[in-house]
Design a protein around this motif. Structure first.
Motif, PDB file in Angstrom:
ATOM      1  N   PHE A 130       0.824  -1.195   0.000  1.00 30.74           N
ATOM      2  CA  PHE A 130       0.000   0.000   0.000  1.00 30.74           C
ATOM      3  C   PHE A 130       0.862   1.251   0.000  1.00 30.74           C
ATOM      4  O   PHE A 130       1.960   1.276   0.560  1.00 30.74           O
ATOM      5  N   GLY A 131       0.318   2.296  -0.601  1.00 31.70           N
ATOM      6  CA  GLY A 131       0.958   3.598  -0.563  1.00 31.70           C
ATOM      7  C   GLY A 131       0.612   4.338   0.706  1.00 31.70           C
ATOM      8  O   GLY A 131      -0.066   3.818   1.596  1.00 31.70           O
ATOM      9  N   TRP A 132       1.012   5.600   0.773  1.00 34.63           N
ATOM     10  CA  TRP A 132       0.834   6.348   2.022  1.00 34.63           C
ATOM     11  C   TRP A 132      -0.625   6.744   2.254  1.00 34.63           C
ATOM     12  O   TRP A 132      -1.042   6.898   3.404  1.00 34.63           O
ATOM     13  N   VAL A 133      -1.407   6.866   1.187  1.00 32.83           N
ATOM     14  CA  VAL A 133      -2.797   7.277   1.361  1.00 32.83           C
ATOM     15  C   VAL A 133      -3.631   6.120   1.902  1.00 32.83           C
ATOM     16  O   VAL A 133      -4.214   6.188   2.983  1.00 32.83           O
ATOM     17  N   LYS A 134      -3.677   5.035   1.130  1.00 35.47           N
ATOM     18  CA  LYS A 134      -4.501   3.889   1.533  1.00 35.47           C
ATOM     19  C   LYS A 134      -3.899   3.163   2.731  1.00 35.47           C
ATOM     20  O   LYS A 134      -4.629   2.631   3.582  1.00 35.47           O
ATOM     21  N   GLY A 135      -2.572   3.130   2.813  1.00 31.56           N
ATOM     22  CA  GLY A 135      -1.933   2.367   3.876  1.00 31.56           C
ATOM     23  C   GLY A 135      -1.852   3.081   5.206  1.00 31.56           C
ATOM     24  O   GLY A 135      -1.935   2.439   6.258  1.00 31.56           O
ATOM     25  N   VAL A 136      -1.684   4.409   5.192  1.00 28.46           N
ATOM     26  CA  VAL A 136      -1.464   5.144   6.449  1.00 28.46           C
ATOM     27  C   VAL A 136      -2.549   6.189   6.689  1.00 28.46           C
ATOM     28  O   VAL A 136      -3.212   6.181   7.727  1.00 28.46           O
ATOM     29  N   LEU A 137      -2.727   7.090   5.736  1.00 28.21           N
ATOM     30  CA  LEU A 137      -3.652   8.211   5.948  1.00 28.21           C
ATOM     31  C   LEU A 137      -5.065   7.732   6.250  1.00 28.21           C
ATOM     32  O   LEU A 137      -5.687   8.154   7.227  1.00 28.21           O
ATOM     33  N   VAL A 138      -5.566   6.846   5.410  1.00 31.43           N
ATOM     34  CA  VAL A 138      -6.940   6.369   5.590  1.00 31.43           C
ATOM     35  C   VAL A 138      -7.097   5.672   6.930  1.00 31.43           C
ATOM     36  O   VAL A 138      -8.063   5.905   7.678  1.00 31.43           O
ATOM     37  N   ARG A 139      -6.155   4.807   7.271  1.00 31.30           N
ATOM     38  CA  ARG A 139      -6.254   4.042   8.517  1.00 31.30           C
ATOM     39  C   ARG A 139      -6.184   4.945   9.741  1.00 31.30           C
ATOM     40  O   ARG A 139      -6.938   4.776  10.707  1.00 31.30           O
ATOM     41  N   CYS A 140      -5.246   5.889   9.710  1.00 35.26           N
ATOM     42  CA  CYS A 140      -5.111   6.788  10.861  1.00 35.26           C
ATOM     43  C   CYS A 140      -6.352   7.657  11.039  1.00 35.26           C
ATOM     44  O   CYS A 140      -6.835   7.848  12.159  1.00 35.26           O
ATOM     45  N   LYS A 158       4.517   0.081   0.757  1.00 34.11           N
ATOM     46  CA  LYS A 158       5.523   0.112  -0.300  1.00 34.11           C
ATOM     47  C   LYS A 158       6.794   0.796   0.181  1.00 34.11           C
ATOM     48  O   LYS A 158       7.893   0.318  -0.058  1.00 34.11           O
ATOM     49  N   ASP A 159       6.638   1.930   0.833  1.00 34.14           N
ATOM     50  CA  ASP A 159       7.789   2.688   1.320  1.00 34.14           C
ATOM     51  C   ASP A 159       7.454   3.235   2.707  1.00 34.14           C
ATOM     52  O   ASP A 159       6.995   4.372   2.840  1.00 34.14           O
ATOM     53  N   PRO A 160       7.651   2.423   3.758  1.00 36.03           N
ATOM     54  CA  PRO A 160       7.276   2.875   5.114  1.00 36.03           C
ATOM     55  C   PRO A 160       7.970   4.163   5.529  1.00 36.03           C
ATOM     56  O   PRO A 160       7.378   4.976   6.233  1.00 36.03           O
ATOM     57  N   GLN A 161       9.216   4.350   5.106  1.00 32.44           N
ATOM     58  CA  GLN A 161       9.954   5.544   5.514  1.00 32.44           C
ATOM     59  C   GLN A 161       9.277   6.822   5.028  1.00 32.44           C
ATOM     60  O   GLN A 161       9.336   7.855   5.692  1.00 32.44           O
ATOM     61  N   ASP A 162       8.675   6.753   3.849  1.00 33.70           N
ATOM     62  CA  ASP A 162       7.997   7.923   3.313  1.00 33.70           C
ATOM     63  C   ASP A 162       6.536   7.965   3.739  1.00 33.70           C
ATOM     64  O   ASP A 162       5.995   9.028   4.049  1.00 33.70           O
ATOM     65  N   ALA A 163       5.897   6.795   3.771  1.00 31.17           N
ATOM     66  CA  ALA A 163       4.457   6.748   4.009  1.00 31.17           C
ATOM     67  C   ALA A 163       4.086   7.076   5.451  1.00 31.17           C
ATOM     68  O   ALA A 163       3.115   7.805   5.698  1.00 31.17           O
ATOM     69  N   ILE A 164       4.834   6.563   6.413  1.00 31.66           N
ATOM     70  CA  ILE A 164       4.453   6.721   7.815  1.00 31.66           C
ATOM     71  C   ILE A 164       4.500   8.178   8.268  1.00 31.66           C
ATOM     72  O   ILE A 164       3.524   8.684   8.828  1.00 31.66           O
ATOM     73  N   PRO A 165       5.609   8.890   8.050  1.00 27.04           N
ATOM     74  CA  PRO A 165       5.598  10.306   8.476  1.00 27.04           C
ATOM     75  C   PRO A 165       4.546  11.123   7.742  1.00 27.04           C
ATOM     76  O   PRO A 165       3.792  11.875   8.364  1.00 27.04           O
ATOM     77  N   LYS A 166       4.481  10.954   6.418  1.00 33.11           N
ATOM     78  CA  LYS A 166       3.561  11.770   5.627  1.00 33.11           C
ATOM     79  C   LYS A 166       2.110  11.465   6.001  1.00 33.11           C
ATOM     80  O   LYS A 166       1.310  12.367   6.280  1.00 33.11           O
ATOM     81  N   GLY A 167       1.756  10.192   6.001  1.00 34.91           N
ATOM     82  CA  GLY A 167       0.376   9.811   6.288  1.00 34.91           C
ATOM     83  C   GLY A 167      -0.040  10.117   7.711  1.00 34.91           C
ATOM     84  O   GLY A 167      -1.154  10.600   7.955  1.00 34.91           O
ATOM     85  N   THR A 168       0.849   9.841   8.671  1.00 42.48           N
ATOM     86  CA  THR A 168       0.504  10.050  10.085  1.00 42.48           C
ATOM     87  C   THR A 168       0.321  11.524  10.401  1.00 42.48           C
ATOM     88  O   THR A 168      -0.669  11.927  11.026  1.00 42.48           O
ATOM     89  N   MET A 169       1.278  12.344   9.988  1.00 40.93           N
ATOM     90  CA  MET A 169       1.200  13.773  10.326  1.00 40.93           C
ATOM     91  C   MET A 169       0.024  14.440   9.625  1.00 40.93           C
ATOM     92  O   MET A 169      -0.651  15.301  10.198  1.00 40.93           O
ATOM     93  N   LEU A 170      -0.243  14.043   8.362  1.00 39.30           N
ATOM     94  CA  LEU A 170      -1.381  14.636   7.659  1.00 39.30           C
ATOM     95  C   LEU A 170      -2.692  14.187   8.302  1.00 39.30           C
ATOM     96  O   LEU A 170      -3.645  14.978   8.412  1.00 39.30           O
ATOM     97  N   ALA A 171      -2.748  12.935   8.750  1.00 37.99           N
ATOM     98  CA  ALA A 171      -3.951  12.454   9.429  1.00 37.99           C
ATOM     99  C   ALA A 171      -4.178  13.228  10.722  1.00 37.99           C
ATOM    100  O   ALA A 171      -5.319  13.585  11.054  1.00 37.99           O
ATOM    101  N   ILE A 172      -3.106  13.480  11.473  1.00 44.67           N
ATOM    102  CA  ILE A 172      -3.232  14.266  12.706  1.00 44.67           C
ATOM    103  C   ILE A 172      -3.769  15.658  12.389  1.00 44.67           C
ATOM    104  O   ILE A 172      -4.664  16.181  13.075  1.00 44.67           O
ATOM    105  N   LEU A 173      -3.249  16.276  11.320  1.00 43.09           N
ATOM    106  CA  LEU A 173      -3.688  17.620  10.943  1.00 43.09           C
ATOM    107  C   LEU A 173      -5.167  17.632  10.550  1.00 43.09           C
ATOM    108  O   LEU A 173      -5.947  18.450  11.048  1.00 43.09           O
ATOM    109  N   ILE A 174      -5.548  16.704   9.678  1.00 51.17           N
ATOM    110  CA  ILE A 174      -6.933  16.682   9.180  1.00 51.17           C
ATOM    111  C   ILE A 174      -7.915  16.397  10.313  1.00 51.17           C
ATOM    112  O   ILE A 174      -8.945  17.082  10.460  1.00 51.17           O
TER     113      ILE A 174
END
Length: 1129
Positions: free
Chosen positions: A175-185, A435-451
């Motif tokens: 999964f990418g950062w949207v479906k894998g991290v952002l959506v879940r968070c 797919k890329d946890p190093q990129d997906a986790i920070p980006k998805g998590t922080m954006l989810a916190i913001l939203i």
């Protein structure tokens, strides 16, 4: 020789920037491709490595490839090297790098992979030895070695091969950062709290305090989020009192998110989420303890969310009067059905689970949008009676301040809201499926916190701007002209809700949990949102718990749980973990006591966040060069603040649950520390150990040595430590927890072979010391001679003040059969030790120290035993196959019979070897090798302190008596004196020992040391040295001079005469030792010193032989004549 380096290499768009070819030394490849002739010339950016004449050495970017190259530098993408056939004549391989024939490879990411990497095969670069040594001898390896290296076949583990095979067959779902991290968070952070409790919270805390808490919470979570972005992928968001409470929760989750972002960008992140981040940062002790409770918390959270869903459904059934049994049992029934459905989705695979999450997110977004739309739709009288008046400035002003009721306060409201913010780890928990946890986790998590933070604040402000705190719900409670009102905002809007001050009302922010349904444009959508929030959170927890638990079990931190490490299918799904999570969730659903367990679960999550923040702080504090997170927006002190804040919030939520969490975590930490799992993850704890040790060593160099702090720091010539265990044991006895101990080995012979053998055995021998609980270091050198090697060790061993001050060697028992050079080296070592001002200890036991032959026999016996077991397994498999094959097995009985005969023959061989093993095995030698491991019974340590060497001769036995194994032994002192002064000498010695505070059992003054030994003893000594005497007095001068030149090591008559009195003394001392100390547990004796260049080596060895012959274990000790004892305080 053709170099095969034509221009098409640079023109080929599929070629690599660094062309790596295997060159054929034959002359058959002169043909070059002309495909690109006539095409437009490429634009080169040239970097020349030699003169312009050597154009073939240029490195260039091809047209359109600069962007690809930049991407390669940033992401480390793998490119395939072009490999050409090898030379079939010489079987040699040469790699062409920058146009040169060389085995030196260019930098490549595959050289830096772990063996178990699933993102690519690990390649093995040529060793330094292969590059450094002559090519013909070392590079002409077996056929196909380059291919194996290029393909990673020789280094990749079995797990990698299996993973690769599965990937090639079916393909992993990543999964990418949207479906894998952002959506879940987002789904996890937006829980039922958003729809049911947020209006009550803002009613209690007010808009102002609520916003502050939200922003404070955002700050904390951002710190954790940034730290996690630096370490791995962890974060939680929780809410508080009104906007302030929500702000505080956001602070917690944001701090955690920052820390997590820092951790997860510091290297490749694999599956395991919070457990993986913490364990790889702080080590298995912290990771193992938090991983288990974190997985359990997620499993129980499934039950919590499902029960929340079931309660909502039961409320709807109750309204329509369609209950199945009763409320409690209906919750159990609906909960069970729901968990089974969720389990089916999870087991079906991550792809189905991800699709379900997207659908649930759409429903949730529609529900939230429905609320905001409802706030601007003109209200009606029924809604006005329930307190909803659309946006009103008076309502905003009235609700801006707090109005705590029913004993509630800031922290109690915060504790209620904070669990809503625990979803920031939802994406990190499936790190292995990204797919890329190093990129997906920070980006998805922080954006989810913001939203989600913006959504929480928006809903809180909108609800508090439209709805009053109290309303009766009665449309007739309007303000009549002339009627007095309480001056509230409702009065100005035409409604009188003043009776709510004296009696309970059912509507308003403070009384109605369904405010969002009332305000929304279409109420059932809010119910759908509640369903979506609960089911999505339950589904995420149902996936997270097994994933984290599987990673924990794979690491084998808890050996009993390894059963759950196995994965199935293309995504390595933890089916066994799903079943276990299902059982746990079902148990808590059926128990239905979630109100009690909920605070503990919240604290389990918070403990994880605290450790994520602390991991980021600790990694930064350790200053390891390996701590290089790509995420830069973090600060170690902010992460520490986040960790402390999480710990504080744990007590705010529930103090007894916090204590239980700490107790469980401490117990698991101690358990894992005690078990000491055999893992090495390069944690920051290891880095800090090094920093502390380095700082302590440097600080120690500034401290001047003082006699009160003297301790024996020994360098023991044990060779391989397992070869002479008794020598190591006696040395370790007086250095354990007290001083430095270095086991040393000298390799002599061809330097190349010695260095290779030495390097290959260093780690193994140090590991043996650790495994056998020997607090010692292992050091080895390769030298031209044994003495040169020891001389190097004596000069270079140690660090700063932690340098050896005492040399410990075993007595050379076979000196009479050794060569003159070996004897010279042995005695020379003693001279060198004295030259370097080291103390000297020579240890002798009756059976000797070397047990290499015993170890060899044991090793051969173990191999035969393994062969026998393998043979039995093979026979059982054959028998089982015959049983399954039916009548066909009948025709194979003959072969089985032959096999059985082979087994009988093998067993007879084993029995023969075993009988030889029993017959030839030297039991006394084995017992002697372990004698210093055993507890010594009541007895004595006899100290023959004949010469004052600074006190080492008395200090060593004293240290022995304070050890458990030797504490039952008493010290007996023997020293020389005059016949007419025996009592005075005793008093002097007793006074000296009492000043040194050394307890003793007896003092013996020996007055007859200097008399001649008896004839038998002297005759034995003369016979012993006879083969080594020159007897020059019996020969003419010419012959004598010739013999001296040819055999300078022999004992001359002049030397023997000059040291006759000293020889008498050594023989006489042995007689006295036999008389007084024959029954002692240990003898410690002053070592005689031979003057360098005056006393021959063989005469000195004869002194040591006669002095220590036929005695209990004996230590011949000589200090460096500097004080090691003092009676001053």
């Amino acid at each position: 020789m053709s170099m095969n380096n034509s221009s098409n290499v640079f023109l080929d768009p599929n070629a690599n920037r660094f062309q790596v070819n295997i060159i054929n030394e034959s002359h058959d490849n002169n043909e070059t491709s002309q495909e690109d002739v006539g095409s437009d010339p490429p634009h080169y950016e040239e970097t020349s490595f030699t003169d312009e004449a050597h154009n073939r050495l240029r490195i260039s970017y091809r047209p359109g490839k600069r962007e690809l190259y930049d991407n390669f530098l940033q992401n480390g993408e793998k490119t395939e090297a072009s490999l050409h056939p090898y030379d079939t004549h010489t079987k040699m391989y040469y790699l062409q790098t920058f146009g040169h024939n060389t085995v030196d490879p260019v930098p490549k990411i595959d050289y830096y992979r772990n063996t178990g990497s699933v993102s690519g095969n690990k390649l093995s670069r040529p060793s330094l030895l292969e590059i450094h040594e002559q090519l013909a001898k070392n590079i002409a390896v077996s056929t196909g070695s380059v291919e194996r290296v290029a393909n990673g076949e020789s280094t990749a583990g079995d797990e990698t091969a299996v993973s690769k095979e599965e990937e090639n067959k079916t393909g992993f779902v990543k999964f990418g950062w949207v479906k894998g991290v952002l959506v879940r968070c987002m789904l996890n952070i937006w829980g039922v709290m958003l729809f049911i409790r947020l209006s009550w919270i803002v009613g209690q805390a007010g808009i102002g305090l609520g916003v502050i808490i939200i922003l404070l919470a955002t700050t904390v979570t951002s710190i954790t989020g940034l730290s996690t972005s630096a370490i791995a992928t962890n974060g939680f968001v929780r809410g508080g009192l009104g906007i302030t409470v929500i702000g505080l929760s956001v602070v917690v989750t944001t701090l955690t998110g920052i820390s997590m972002s820092a951790i997860c960008t510091n290297g490749v992140v694999r599956g395991g989420g919070a457990y993986y981040l913490i364990s790889r940062s702080l080590g298995p002790e912290f990771g193992g303890s938090i991983g288990l409770i974190f997985a359990f918390a997620n499993a129980v959270a499934v039950a919590m969310y499902v029960v929340g869903f079931a309660e909502t459904v039961v409320e709807l059934l109750k309204e329509s009067d369609t209950l199945m049994v009763d409320e409690s049992n209906d919750i159990r029934i609906i909960g069970t059905i729901t968990v089974v459905c969720l389990l089916g989705i999870s087991v079906a695979g991550m792809e189905w689970e991800a699709k379900a999450q997207v659908i649930l997110l759409v429903v949730l977004l529609v529900a939230i949008a429905n609320f905001f739309i409802g706030t601007v739709i003109p209200t009606n009288n029924e809604k006005k009676a329930r307190g909803f008046f659309n946006y009103q400035a008076s309502i905003f002003a009235e609700n801006f301040g707090p109005d705590f009721r029913s004993g509630e306060g800031f922290f109690s409201v915060f504790a209620i809201f904070f669990p809503a913010a625990t979803g920031i780890l939802a994406g990190a928990n499936i790190s292995g499926d990204l797919k890329d946890p190093q990129d997906a986790i920070p980006k998805g998590t922080m954006l989810a916190i913001l939203i989600t933070t913006v959504a929480y604040i928006g809903v809180a402000i909108c609800a508090a701007s439209c709805v009053v705190r109290d309303a009766t719900g009665n449309i007739n409670d309007t303000v009549v002209p002339g009627m007095s009102c309480n001056g509230s905002s409702a009065c100005s809007l035409g409604y009188d809700f003043s009776r709510c001050a004296s009696q309970p009302c059912d509507y308003g922010l403070m009384n109605n949990f369904q405010v969002m349904s009332m305000v929304s444009g279409f109420g059932p959508l809010i119910t759908a949102g509640i369903f979506s929030a609960t089911l999505s959170s339950a589904l995420a927890s149902l996936v997270s718990a097994p994933k984290v638990f599987q990673a924990l079990c794979k690491d084998n931190v808890y050996k009993g749980l390894h059963f759950f490490a196995k994965g199935y299918g293309k995504n390595n799904e933890p089916i066994r973990g799903y079943v276990l999570t299902f059982v746990i969730a079902m148990a808590f659903i059926l128990i239905a006591e979630l109100n009690t367990i909920a605070p503990i679960i919240s604290n389990f999550f918070l403990a994880s966040y605290a450790l994520i923040n602390f991991s980021c702080f600790h990694a930064s504090y350790a200053k390891s060069p390996g701590w290089r997170p790509a995420f830069r927006y973090y600060n170690m002190w902010v992460s520490l603040f986040g960790a402390l804040l999480c710990c504080g919030v744990m007590f705010v939520i529930n103090w007894w649950a916090a204590l239980i969490t700490y107790a469980i975590e401490l117990f698991l930490y101690i358990y894992v520390t005690y078990k000491k799992p055999e893992v090495n993850w390069g944690s920051s704890t290891q880095a800090l150990y090094y920093i502390n040790a380095l700082d302590s060593a440097l600080a120690l160099t500034t401290v001047e040595d003082h006699v009160k702090n003297f301790r024996p720091q020994c360098i023991a010539l044990t060779g391989a430590p397992m070869i002479r265990p008794a020598l190591l044991d006696i040395t370790h006895t007086f250095t354990k927890n007290n001083g430095l101990c270095i086991c040393c080995e000298v390799y002599t012979g061809p330097r190349k072979l010695c260095v290779k053998e030495m390097n290959s055995g260093m780690a193994k021998k140090q590991a043996w010391l650790t495994k056998n609980k020997r607090k010692a270091f292992y050091a080895a050198v390769a030298a031209d001679s044994f003495r040169d090697g020891v001389r190097s060790l004596l000069q270079a061993s140690g660090l700063g003040r932690m340098k050896p001050n005492t040399l410990v060697i075993g007595f050379k028992k076979d000196w009479r059969n050794a060569t003159a050079m070996q004897v010279e080296n042995y005695v020379g070592i003693i001279h060198d030790a004295f030259d370097f001002e080291l103390g000297m200890i020579i240890v002798r036991i009756s059976q000797g120290f070397d047990i290499s032959q015993v170890l060899q026999v044991q090793e051969e016996f173990e191999k035969l035993e393994q062969e026998r077991l393998a043979l039995e397994v093979t026979i059982k498999e054959n028998d089982f196959g015959e049983e399954k094959s039916g009548i066909c097995g009948f025709f194979r009985k003959a072969s089985t019979f032959n096999f059985s005969k082979h087994e009988t023959k093998k067993e007879s061989t084993i029995n023969t070897i075993q009988s030889m093993h029993v017959g030839e095995f030297n039991q006394k030698l084995l017992e002697a090798s372990t004698q210093f491991k055993k507890k010594q019974g009541k007895g004595t340590i006899d100290i023959w302190w004949l010469f004052d060497d600074g006190g080492l001769t008395i200090l060593i036995p004293y240290i022995l008596t304070i050890r458990k194994k030797w504490k039952n032994c008493k010290l007996r002192i023997f020293t020389g004196g005059k016949v007419n002064r025996i009592e005075e000498e005793k008093l002097v010695m007793a006074s000296l020992l009492s000043k040194f505070r050394i307890k003793f059992a007896d003092i013996n003054i020996i007055c007859d040391i200097n008399i001649k030994p008896n004839k038998e003893s002297w005759k034995f000594f003369e016979e012993m040295i006879e083969p080594y005497r020159l007897h020059e007095s019996c020969k003419d001068i010419t012959t004598a001079e010739k013999l001296k030149r040819e055999t300078p090591w022999k004992i001359t008559d002049a030397e023997l005469e000059a040291f006759k009195e000293k020889s008498y003394r050594q023989v006489r001392l042995n007689e006295l030792l036999q008389e007084h100390s024959r029954a002692a547990n240990l003898i410690v004796l002053s070592l005689p010193v031979a003057r360098k260049g005056v006393v021959s080596d063989y005469l000195y060895m004869a002194w040591l032989e006669i002095l220590s012959k036929n005695l209990p274990p004996i230590l011949m000790v000589r200090g460096n004549h500097k004080n090691v004892l003092t009676f001053y305080s």
